[in-house]
Each structure stands twice: as structure tokens, then as C-alpha cells.
Design a protein around this motif. Structure first.
Motif, PDB file in Angstrom:
ATOM      1  N   LEU A  18       4.585  -8.945  11.971  1.00 44.31           N
ATOM      2  CA  LEU A  18       4.970  -8.116  13.120  1.00 44.31           C
ATOM      3  C   LEU A  18       6.483  -8.191  13.345  1.00 44.31           C
ATOM      4  O   LEU A  18       7.133  -7.194  13.637  1.00 44.31           O
ATOM      5  CB  LEU A  18       4.232  -8.583  14.385  1.00 44.31           C
ATOM      6  CG  LEU A  18       4.478  -7.735  15.628  1.00 44.31           C
ATOM      7  CD1 LEU A  18       3.700  -6.429  15.540  1.00 44.31           C
ATOM      8  CD2 LEU A  18       4.087  -8.471  16.901  1.00 44.31           C
ATOM      9  N   SER A  19       7.030  -9.394  13.156  1.00 42.17           N
ATOM     10  CA  SER A  19       8.457  -9.571  13.431  1.00 42.17           C
ATOM     11  C   SER A  19       9.356  -8.872  12.414  1.00 42.17           C
ATOM     12  O   SER A  19      10.476  -8.505  12.730  1.00 42.17           O
ATOM     13  CB  SER A  19       8.816 -11.064  13.503  1.00 42.17           C
ATOM     14  OG  SER A  19       8.828 -11.612  12.200  1.00 42.17           O
ATOM     15  N   VAL A  20       8.861  -8.708  11.171  1.00 37.17           N
ATOM     16  CA  VAL A  20       9.704  -8.009  10.190  1.00 37.17           C
ATOM     17  C   VAL A  20       9.452  -6.500  10.178  1.00 37.17           C
ATOM     18  O   VAL A  20      10.297  -5.731   9.726  1.00 37.17           O
ATOM     19  CB  VAL A  20       9.600  -8.594   8.756  1.00 37.17           C
ATOM     20  CG1 VAL A  20      10.114 -10.016   8.721  1.00 37.17           C
ATOM     21  CG2 VAL A  20       8.181  -8.530   8.218  1.00 37.17           C
ATOM     22  N   LEU A  21       8.313  -6.079  10.688  1.00 36.94           N
ATOM     23  CA  LEU A  21       8.008  -4.640  10.667  1.00 36.94           C
ATOM     24  C   LEU A  21       8.428  -3.927  11.942  1.00 36.94           C
ATOM     25  O   LEU A  21       8.530  -2.703  11.974  1.00 36.94           O
ATOM     26  CB  LEU A  21       6.502  -4.416  10.447  1.00 36.94           C
ATOM     27  CG  LEU A  21       5.952  -4.914   9.114  1.00 36.94           C
ATOM     28  CD1 LEU A  21       4.448  -4.713   9.061  1.00 36.94           C
ATOM     29  CD2 LEU A  21       6.637  -4.221   7.951  1.00 36.94           C
ATOM     30  N   THR A  22       8.641  -4.700  13.016  1.00 38.18           N
ATOM     31  CA  THR A  22       8.985  -4.091  14.301  1.00 38.18           C
ATOM     32  C   THR A  22      10.115  -4.903  14.929  1.00 38.18           C
ATOM     33  O   THR A  22      10.525  -5.922  14.386  1.00 38.18           O
ATOM     34  CB  THR A  22       7.790  -4.115  15.280  1.00 38.18           C
ATOM     35  OG1 THR A  22       7.621  -5.457  15.759  1.00 38.18           O
ATOM     36  CG2 THR A  22       6.499  -3.658  14.628  1.00 38.18           C
TER      37      THR A  22
END
Ligand code: GTP
Ligand code: MG
Length: 433
Positions: A175-179
Motif C-alpha cells: 500500500l505504501s509503495v502504490l499509494t
């Protein structure tokens, strides 16, 4: 369902000041008043944009100001009114006034508007104060101040995509790298206690809302771990990304993990297995991952209990390998999956727009220890701000307005004597009987 909340400040523009001016014409020696009115200040208006899904954009933009109206001009020319500032919000946004706690409105339909801060009225120029008794007044009003409010915006959001899997498989990391979401990430289990939300934006303009859910373990459907309350959230997501740790670092078998999670989903609600699933084979940068992935693929084809064999996309949140392919395939899948109706907990006919107008006390009066009389109160202060102090006549007009509001009576009743000092803001004058 997740609740997205942001606090913002809105400051509407003040009205333009009215002007004191006189006509100067060749053959008219003492021309009449010619000062124009100020223009209206810009209001701040929330407007529903169906393209928005979350309040994420407000994370970086919290103060909204609209412009002041233009001042009135000579020759009776009006100042231009300032443009309103439109702020786009997603469907389903509820607006609270933080200071009063009032609900200002529920914005439920595309294009619906709500004025959250009205721009100030333009001050009148001296033309407007001319009368037979006073044909050439030196009176003009300053523009009215714009409204200011602290608001809380609230939105109930459905995630389109849920990241599901055992603890520590890398859901939050994905989640942290995609958003732009910043979930807590750590190597211990159950790092995530409540879901985090993020908006995934693709280069082709598509986007979707993704949530990392707390890790599931065997027995989750019976209440073991954090499971059950979050399985409810899975129920609301249209596509499941099932994250499976391929590193084998924790000594578990990735395929056994995968089957266990699916069993928990099915026990909670058999329909969950019909939900489209993509397998994100995670931590592919680690040494044994490739080998484990091959075994996983074989078993998946031979042994899976799922109706359809899901797509497997090997990824690494560290090297970013294949992340583009993961989001693109997820977006494709979403396009083929029908949307849920957003439940706002209200029936259509209940969706009213509230408008809130507090009852204003015209003025307040207190006495300072140094015996100065101090006047305040919203209405009086506004009148004062609208007074043009450069012209005696304007000041006199303010004195009359105060008298009409009952300020003189109140002062007298409280024992004020001629010569006492009265203060409004930084301005002081003497009380005269
Ligand atoms: N090498 C490697 N480590 C990763 C990768 N993704 C996540 N990790 C590590 O795995 C650990 C767990 O990551 P999280 O993202 O917190 O896992 P989670 O699935 O959200 O865990 P819970 O919230 O506890 O359910 C952290 O130490 C991460 O740094 C990856 O792609 N490669
Ligand atoms: Mg997590």
C-alpha cells in the motif's frame, strides 16, 4: 466501510470598500457625490465532483481563501465582484462546523453545491448616502468581512480493492509503495490494527481505492486474531489482492497459507470466494522466492479449492518489480466487476442540506480594570470594520448606528459618564452625554 476525515479552514473574501468621491465637471463647480460601491467578495462553495472518491487531496491543501471584491471607484463606478472559489468534494461528503458542531450539509449528488463561507457584501460609496439634507456626504462603507469557518469533512469510503493475507506478508508495504498512504510497517505480526486507505493512480488516468487489512490467521472467521471485524471490510471490497509471502522466511508453506486464508474467507461468507482475486506473490527479491513460487504455481493448478485459478503476479515492494503490472491488471479486473451502492445510512428523502445561522448578539460590553468600557460582539465589530474612519461623517454615522443598536442606553444604564473612554478593537473614543 472506512471513514475519511479532514479538517479544513475556509476564509471568504471581504467586500470591496465603497468610495468617497465627488464629480469634477468643467461647468459644475461643486459636483455631487460620485463614489461607487465596492464589489462583493468571493464565496467559498463546496461542489460535488463524481470523479472524486476520497478526501485524500485535502491532506495537502487545508486552507481555502477566496478573493476580496474590488473597491468602488470614482465617477460612480462599482468595484468588480470577486469570483467564487469552488472546491471539489466527493459524493457522500458530510460537512460539520468544527466550532459549533453543527452539520452544515450532506453532499450527496453530483454537482450539488453548498456555500460554506459567504463573501462579504461590498461597501456602499458616498452616492448611496446622498439625501436632500446631506447632498454631498463624506460617508462610505468599507466592505463587509467574508465569513470564516473551520470545517470537518467526513466521507464514508468503500475500498475497491482489499489487500488480504497472513500477518507480515507485506500488505502495508505494498500500500505504501502504490499509494501516498503512510501505513505503519514492521517485521512483527499484527502491525496493522485498523485498515489504511490509499488511492492508486495509473498513468492512463484510471484510479481505485486500496485498503491494507489487518493480517488474517487460521480461525479468523471465529474471532481469532483481529480477523472477524475486518472480514466485514473484505465483504465490501470488489476485488481481493491476496498477498502471499514467497520468501518462506517464516518457515511457512506459501500454498498452505493461501488455502487457509481462502478457507477463512469462505467460512465467513462463501460468496467471498466468488469475489475476483489476484495473487500478489510478494518479497520476490528474497533468495528462495523464485523456487517457492514455482512450487506454489504447480500446487495452485493441481490442488486449489477455488472455482477458478487466480492470476499470480510476482512482485517486490523493495525492487518495485512488476508493480505496474499488478495495478494495471487490478484496474482491468475492477472494470469487469460491478460496483456496490454506497450506503450512507440514510434514505434518499432524509438527505437534506442544512443551513445554519447562529442568532447574533448585537454587542457585548465589559469594563476593564482601568475603567475603559470595552465594546465587542460579532455584529458590532462587523459594523465597525465596515466604517471608513478617514471621514468624520462616516464615523458619525457609526455613532448613530451604535445608538440605534442600544449601545448608548446600555452605557448609560451601566453608569458611564461623559468623558469615559470607550474602546472597540484598537479604536477609542469618549462617551459624550
Ligand atoms: N525483502 C522484502 N521485504 C518486504 C517486502 N515487503 C515487505 N517486506 C517486509 O516485511 C515486513 C512486514 O511488512 P508489512 O508491510 O508490515 O506487512 P503486513 O502484511 O502489513 O503485516 P501486518 O500488518 O502485521 O498484517 C516488514 O519488515 C517489511 O519491510 C518485500 O517486497 N521485500
Ligand atoms: Mg500491515
Amino acid at each position: 466501510m472506512f471513514v475519511d476525515q479532514v479538517k479544513i479552514t475556509v476564509k471568504a473574501g471581504k467586500g470591496g470598500d465603497g468610495m468617497v468621491a465627488f464629480r469634477r465637471e468643467k461647468f459644475v463647480p461643486n459636483g455631487g457625490p460620485a463614489g461607487g460601491d465596492g464589489g462583493h467578495g468571493g464565496s467559498i462553495i463546496l461542489r460535488v465532483d463524481e470523479g472524486l472518491r476520497t478526501l485524500m487531496d485535502f491532506r495537502y491543501h487545508r486552507i481555502f481563501k477566496s478573493k476580496a471584491g474590488q473597491n468602488g471607484m470614482i465617477k460612480g463606478m462599482y468595484g468588480r465582484k470577486a469570483d467564487n472559489l469552488y472546491v471539489a468534494v466527493p459524493e457522500g461528503t458530510t460537512v460539520h462546523d468544527l466550532d459549533t458542531g453543527e452539520v452544515l450539509g450532506d453532499l450527496t449528488e453530483n454537482g450539488q453545491e453548498l456555500v460554506v463561507a459567504a463573501g462579504g457584501r461590498g461597501g456602499r460609496g458616498n452616492i448611496k448616502f446622498a439625501s436632500p439634507k446631506n447632498p454631498a456626504p463624506e460617508i462610505a462603507e468599507n466592505g463587509e468581512p467574508g465569513e470564516e469557518r473551520n470545517l470537518q469533512l467526513e466521507l464514508k469510503v468503500l475500498a475497491d480493492v482489499g489487500l488480504v493475507g497472513f500477518p507480515s506478508v507485506g500488505k502495508s508495504t505494498l500500500l505504501s509503495v502504490l499509494t501516498s498512504a503512510k501505513p505503519k510497517i514492521a517485521e512483527y505480526h499484527f502491525t496493522t490494527l485498523v485498515p489504511n486507505l490509499g488511492m492508486v493512480q495509473l498513468d492512463d488516468g484510471r484510479d481505485f481505492v486500496m485498503a491494507d487489512l489487518p493480517g488474517l490467521i487460521e480461525g479468523a472467521s471465529n474471532g481469532v486474531g483481529l480477523g472477524i471485524q475486518f472480514l466485514r471490510h473484505v465483504e465490501r471490497t470488489r476485488v481481493i489482492i491476496h498477498v502471499v509471502d514467497m520468501s518462506g522466511m517464516e518457515g511457512r508453506d506459501p500454498f498452505a497459507d493461501f488455502e487457509k486464508i481462502n478457507q477463512e474467507l469462505a467460512k465467513y461468507d462463501p460468496d467471498l470466494l466468488k469475489r475476483p482475486q489476484i495473487v500478489a506473490a510478494s518479497k520476490m527479491d528474497l533468495p528462495d522466492a523464485q523456487e517457492n513460487l514455482e512450487k506454489f504455481k504447480e500446487k495452485l493448478v493441481e490442488d486449489t479449492t477455488l472455482d477458478a485459478v487466480p492470476k499470480i503476479i510476482p512482485v517486490s515492494a523493495i525492487t518495485h518489480a512488476n508493480l505496474q503490472s499488478l495495478v494495471a491488471q487490478t484496474a482491468d479486473l475492477l472494470e469487469k466487476t460491478p460496483k456496490f451502492e454506497i450506503e450512507t445510512g440514510q434514505k434518499a428523502e432524509d438527505k437534506v442540506v442544512y443551513t445554519y445561522k447562529p442568532e447574533e448578539k448585537p454587542f457585548t460590553l465589559k469594563r476593564d480594570p482601568d475603567s475603559t468600557w470595552v465594546l465587542g460582539g460579532e455584529k458590532l465589530e462587523r459594523l465597525f470594520q465596515m466604517t471608513n474612519l478617514e471621514h468624520d461623517e462616516s464615523v458619525m454615522r457609526f455613532a448613530r448606528q451604535m445608538r440605534a443598536m442600544g449601545v448608548d442606553d446600555e452605557l448609560r444604564a451601566r453608569g458611564a459618564k461623559s468623558g469615559d473612554v470607550v474602546q472597540i478593537g484598537k479604536f477609542t473614543f469618549e462617551f459624550v452625554e
